[in-house]
Design an enzyme around this catalytic site. Structure first.
Site, PDB file in Angstrom:
ATOM      1  N   SER A 128       5.112 -56.603  36.894  1.00 40.31           N
ATOM      2  CA  SER A 128       5.342 -56.585  35.447  1.00 40.31           C
ATOM      3  C   SER A 128       6.260 -55.423  35.113  1.00 40.31           C
ATOM      4  O   SER A 128       6.335 -54.437  35.870  1.00 40.31           O
ATOM      5  CB  SER A 128       4.010 -56.418  34.707  1.00 40.31           C
ATOM      6  OG  SER A 128       4.211 -56.087  33.340  1.00 40.31           O
ATOM      7  N   TYR A 165      -3.881 -52.164  33.442  1.00 39.63           N
ATOM      8  CA  TYR A 165      -2.893 -53.189  33.790  1.00 39.63           C
ATOM      9  C   TYR A 165      -1.655 -52.547  34.413  1.00 39.63           C
ATOM     10  O   TYR A 165      -1.168 -52.998  35.458  1.00 39.63           O
ATOM     11  CB  TYR A 165      -2.517 -53.959  32.527  1.00 39.63           C
ATOM     12  CG  TYR A 165      -1.547 -55.094  32.755  1.00 39.63           C
ATOM     13  CD1 TYR A 165      -1.975 -56.307  33.273  1.00 39.63           C
ATOM     14  CD2 TYR A 165      -0.198 -54.963  32.439  1.00 39.63           C
ATOM     15  CE1 TYR A 165      -1.093 -57.357  33.477  1.00 39.63           C
ATOM     16  CE2 TYR A 165       0.698 -55.995  32.641  1.00 39.63           C
ATOM     17  CZ  TYR A 165       0.246 -57.193  33.155  1.00 39.63           C
ATOM     18  OH  TYR A 165       1.124 -58.231  33.363  1.00 39.63           O
TER      19      TYR A 165
END
Length: 253
Positions: free
Chosen positions: A145, A158
């Site tokens: 990501s 995350y």
């Protein structure tokens, strides 16, 4: 030239296969000629997706593997190999997010996110690589990501997990290159999916995010599939340890 991107006769395993991006990945792989083993915790939509893939002339089957369970992963990979005969491509896509300020995030939250996004991804790569090593070839594509390299608020677990994915990808690529296994990652930017639509439904949030993207739009799942097929195919045979950022220019500045 187009033959470089064909995957005819190959088998791809996709985790998180029934999510918005996962389904786009499965369809793109099938379009390129690969049979698909669909792995997801939920069976919702599995039959419909399998039907759509088989209509493209490939084999498709759903596997409800618990990716937080090491033995379930090992057993599931064995079932896939027994059903398909081999695994040529692993798309390690399953993941989750708990969006909270760092002071409110519990260690239970942390363990859930790291457990699925990083621990399970390694366990899946390891289990599949055990079958790829004797064959001397394979493609593993992990999902990272832009948060791997950006300190976005409310994403501490995350971001840590995705930063770990980038580094894990490099190490596995280094160790397994001699066995003919390419290990790379795709790092999406903001993609409109079922998982993000709630967060992005706030107009102010949407304006703020789009304003930071040079291409002035959110990504679509279809924006990711070209990179996926490239990394899954022989076109990328000399590429390993790389993270491909697909984010509309978000990281330029």
């Amino acid at each position: 030239m187009r033959d470089m991107f064909r995957l005819d006769g190959q088998t791809a395993v996709v985790t998180g296969a029934l999510g918005t991006i996962g389904q786009a990945y499965c369809k793109a792989l099938a379009e390129a000629g690969a049979s698909v083993a669909m792995v997801d915790k939920s069976s919702r939509g599995a039959d419909e997706l399998a039907d759509a893939l088989t209509r493209k002339g490939v084999k498709a089957k759903y596997y409800p593997i618990d990716l937080t369970d090491e033995q379930a992963i090992a057993d599931g990979v064995e079932r896939i190999v027994a059903d398909f005969g081999q695994i040529d491509i692993l798309v390690n896509h399953a993941g989750m997010n708990i969006r909270k300020p760092a002071l409110e995030l519990t260690l239970e939250d942390w363990d859930k996110v790291i457990g699925l996004n990083l621990r399970a991804m390694f366990a899946m790569a390891q289990a599949v690589a055990r079958h790829m090593v004797p064959r001397g070839k394979g493609k593993i594509i992990n999902t990272a990501s832009v948060s791997a390299v950006r300190g976005h608020p409310r994403l501490v677990a995350y971001a840590a997990s995705k930063g770990g994915v980038v580094q894990m990808t490099k190490v596995l690529a280094n160790e397994w290159a001699s066995h003919g296994i390419n290990v790379n990652a795709i790092a999406p930017g903001y993609i409109l999916t079922q998982q993000t639509e709630g967060f992005l439904s706030d107009p102010e949030t949407m304006r703020s995010i789009v304003g930071k993207i040079p291409m002035k739009r959110l990504g679509k799942p279809e924006d990711l599939v070209g990179g996926l097929i490239y990394l899954a195919s022989s076109a990328s045979d000399y590429v390993t340890g790389h993270t491909l950022f697909i984010e509309g220019g978000r990281l330029i500045d």
